[in-house]
Motif scaffolding. Structure first.
Motif, PDB file in Angstrom:
ATOM      1  N   VAL A  83     -18.320 -40.685  55.170  1.00 46.47           N
ATOM      2  CA  VAL A  83     -17.655 -41.694  56.014  1.00 46.47           C
ATOM      3  C   VAL A  83     -16.235 -41.245  56.353  1.00 46.47           C
ATOM      4  O   VAL A  83     -15.793 -41.365  57.506  1.00 46.47           O
ATOM      5  CB  VAL A  83     -17.640 -43.072  55.316  1.00 46.47           C
ATOM      6  N   GLY A  84     -15.529 -40.693  55.371  1.00 49.46           N
ATOM      7  CA  GLY A  84     -14.168 -40.236  55.620  1.00 49.46           C
ATOM      8  C   GLY A  84     -14.103 -39.129  56.650  1.00 49.46           C
ATOM      9  O   GLY A  84     -13.217 -39.115  57.519  1.00 49.46           O
ATOM     10  N   ALA A  85     -15.059 -38.188  56.589  1.00 50.18           N
ATOM     11  CA  ALA A  85     -15.108 -37.109  57.576  1.00 50.18           C
ATOM     12  C   ALA A  85     -15.317 -37.672  58.978  1.00 50.18           C
ATOM     13  O   ALA A  85     -14.705 -37.212  59.951  1.00 50.18           O
ATOM     14  CB  ALA A  85     -16.220 -36.124  57.218  1.00 50.18           C
ATOM     15  N   TYR A  86     -16.174 -38.681  59.086  1.00 51.18           N
ATOM     16  CA  TYR A  86     -16.410 -39.348  60.377  1.00 51.18           C
ATOM     17  C   TYR A  86     -15.123 -40.003  60.896  1.00 51.18           C
ATOM     18  O   TYR A  86     -14.793 -39.911  62.081  1.00 51.18           O
ATOM     19  CB  TYR A  86     -17.517 -40.387  60.213  1.00 51.18           C
ATOM     20  N   LEU A  87     -14.375 -40.623  59.996  1.00 53.00           N
ATOM     21  CA  LEU A  87     -13.156 -41.337  60.408  1.00 53.00           C
ATOM     22  C   LEU A  87     -12.093 -40.395  60.944  1.00 53.00           C
ATOM     23  O   LEU A  87     -11.308 -40.774  61.820  1.00 53.00           O
ATOM     24  CB  LEU A  87     -12.591 -42.139  59.226  1.00 53.00           C
ATOM     25  N   GLU A  91     -15.777 -32.063  61.047  1.00 50.60           N
ATOM     26  CA  GLU A  91     -17.121 -31.555  60.828  1.00 50.60           C
ATOM     27  C   GLU A  91     -17.131 -30.831  59.480  1.00 50.60           C
ATOM     28  O   GLU A  91     -16.355 -29.911  59.244  1.00 50.60           O
ATOM     29  CB  GLU A  91     -17.533 -30.588  61.940  1.00 50.60           C
ATOM     30  N   LEU A  92     -17.980 -31.297  58.577  1.00 52.12           N
ATOM     31  CA  LEU A  92     -18.035 -30.698  57.250  1.00 52.12           C
ATOM     32  C   LEU A  92     -18.548 -29.269  57.336  1.00 52.12           C
ATOM     33  O   LEU A  92     -19.477 -28.975  58.087  1.00 52.12           O
ATOM     34  CB  LEU A  92     -18.950 -31.524  56.330  1.00 52.12           C
ATOM     35  N   SER A  93     -17.931 -28.392  56.556  1.00 47.93           N
ATOM     36  CA  SER A  93     -18.345 -26.998  56.532  1.00 47.93           C
ATOM     37  C   SER A  93     -19.699 -26.862  55.832  1.00 47.93           C
ATOM     38  O   SER A  93     -20.175 -27.799  55.178  1.00 47.93           O
ATOM     39  CB  SER A  93     -17.308 -26.149  55.790  1.00 47.93           C
ATOM     40  N   ARG A  94     -20.285 -25.694  55.952  1.00 48.29           N
ATOM     41  CA  ARG A  94     -21.567 -25.460  55.276  1.00 48.29           C
ATOM     42  C   ARG A  94     -21.406 -25.627  53.764  1.00 48.29           C
ATOM     43  O   ARG A  94     -22.277 -26.196  53.096  1.00 48.29           O
ATOM     44  CB  ARG A  94     -22.083 -24.058  55.594  1.00 48.29           C
ATOM     45  N   TRP A 109     -15.235 -34.111  44.277  1.00 42.20           N
ATOM     46  CA  TRP A 109     -13.878 -34.658  44.310  1.00 42.20           C
ATOM     47  C   TRP A 109     -12.939 -33.725  45.069  1.00 42.20           C
ATOM     48  O   TRP A 109     -12.123 -34.178  45.887  1.00 42.20           O
ATOM     49  CB  TRP A 109     -13.395 -34.889  42.883  1.00 42.20           C
ATOM     50  N   ASN A 110     -13.052 -32.415  44.840  1.00 46.44           N
ATOM     51  CA  ASN A 110     -12.209 -31.452  45.557  1.00 46.44           C
ATOM     52  C   ASN A 110     -12.458 -31.503  47.060  1.00 46.44           C
ATOM     53  O   ASN A 110     -11.526 -31.331  47.857  1.00 46.44           O
ATOM     54  CB  ASN A 110     -12.460 -30.033  45.037  1.00 46.44           C
ATOM     55  N   ASN A 111     -13.704 -31.708  47.462  1.00 48.66           N
ATOM     56  CA  ASN A 111     -14.030 -31.842  48.884  1.00 48.66           C
ATOM     57  C   ASN A 111     -13.406 -33.104  49.476  1.00 48.66           C
ATOM     58  O   ASN A 111     -12.945 -33.114  50.622  1.00 48.66           O
ATOM     59  CB  ASN A 111     -15.547 -31.928  49.090  1.00 48.66           C
ATOM     60  N   PHE A 112     -13.423 -34.174  48.681  1.00 45.85           N
ATOM     61  CA  PHE A 112     -13.006 -35.469  49.212  1.00 45.85           C
ATOM     62  C   PHE A 112     -11.487 -35.626  49.307  1.00 45.85           C
ATOM     63  O   PHE A 112     -10.986 -36.310  50.198  1.00 45.85           O
ATOM     64  CB  PHE A 112     -13.591 -36.603  48.354  1.00 45.85           C
ATOM     65  N   ARG A 113     -10.740 -34.988  48.416  1.00 46.29           N
ATOM     66  CA  ARG A 113      -9.288 -35.210  48.367  1.00 46.29           C
ATOM     67  C   ARG A 113      -8.585 -34.965  49.699  1.00 46.29           C
ATOM     68  O   ARG A 113      -7.810 -35.823  50.162  1.00 46.29           O
ATOM     69  CB  ARG A 113      -8.656 -34.367  47.264  1.00 46.29           C
ATOM     70  N   PRO A 114      -8.818 -33.818  50.377  1.00 45.93           N
ATOM     71  CA  PRO A 114      -8.143 -33.638  51.673  1.00 45.93           C
ATOM     72  C   PRO A 114      -8.621 -34.621  52.737  1.00 45.93           C
ATOM     73  O   PRO A 114      -7.854 -34.990  53.631  1.00 45.93           O
ATOM     74  CB  PRO A 114      -8.484 -32.187  52.057  1.00 45.93           C
ATOM     75  N   ILE A 115      -9.864 -35.052  52.640  1.00 40.79           N
ATOM     76  CA  ILE A 115     -10.372 -36.051  53.587  1.00 40.79           C
ATOM     77  C   ILE A 115      -9.647 -37.374  53.381  1.00 40.79           C
ATOM     78  O   ILE A 115      -9.240 -38.035  54.351  1.00 40.79           O
ATOM     79  CB  ILE A 115     -11.898 -36.213  53.433  1.00 40.79           C
TER      80      ILE A 115
END
Length: 208
Positions: A83-87, A91-94, A109-115
């Motif tokens: 949802v955060g990437a959409y907001l 586009e999420l990387s591979r 968690w590491n993926n989500f923090r910058p989002i």
């Protein structure tokens, strides 16, 4: 009362019962993706409360309690990432997409923090404090260290035939559950905020 008979082939397990509507549950309720995460947390909380109040079956129920809370955190992190990437129109990387099909809480968690930082910046939210981020990071790292892939609370031995959670000896269920509830409150609070932002974005896109 006589015991019920063993299973019979004519029994239909997945059905509603018009004479027992209080026990009929819908699998296609709106927001079911979030309800999956909520359900695991609710089940964990009920089991933990039973152990804390009675002291009974603690050595039996500790495994589902660990597993249910861990799975709740996994699902909520995956949900927030998508949802955060959409907001933020990201586009999420591979690699990021690959993590969504795996079970490592630290990598999720590491993926989500910058989002999360991107969402806060875009919509003008006050970002979480340094103490909040450090606390969440600590909890997630502790859970990852104890059970890296989430299999330790499901199976007594690993695929290699070794004890599945060798680093753990004792767990106070009250302490663990209280910590998971605090983490769950924080992440579910973000999910509620993200849901509101998602609704606004969807409405704006529909107008255009």
């Amino acid at each position: 009362n006589p015991s019920p008979p063993p299973p019979r082939k004519e029994d239909i397990l997945f059905r509603a019962d018009p004479n027992d509507v209080g026990a009929n549950a819908s699998l296609h309720f709106p927001g079911s993706e979030f309800l999956y995460a909520k359900g695991y947390r609710t089940a964990a909380k009920l089991l933990a409360r039973q152990v804390i109040e009675t002291g009974i079956d603690k050595n039996v129920l500790v495994f589902p309690i660990l597993n249910l809370y861990r799975h709740h955190i996994e699902l909520i992190l995956k949900h927030l990432t998508v949802v955060g990437a959409y907001l933020v129109d990201k586009e999420l990387s591979r690699g990021e997409t690959g993590q969504l099909s795996r079970h490592r809480l630290d990598l999720l968690w590491n993926n989500f923090r910058p989002i999360l930082e991107g969402v806060c910046k875009k919509v003008g939210w006050k970002p979480p404090t340094k103490e909040d981020i450090e606390g969440i990071h600590s909890y997630i790292q502790q859970m990852t260290d104890a059970d890296p892939e989430g299999q330790g609370s499901r199976y007594a031995v690993s695929k290699k035939g070794k004890p599945s959670m060798p680093k753990l000896t004792d767990v106070n269920i009250r302490v663990f559950a209280d910590g998971m509830e605090r983490l769950g409150d924080f992440l579910e609070g973000l999910a509620a905020g993200f849901a509101a932002l998602e609704g606004i974005k969807n409405d704006m896109q529909a107008e255009h």
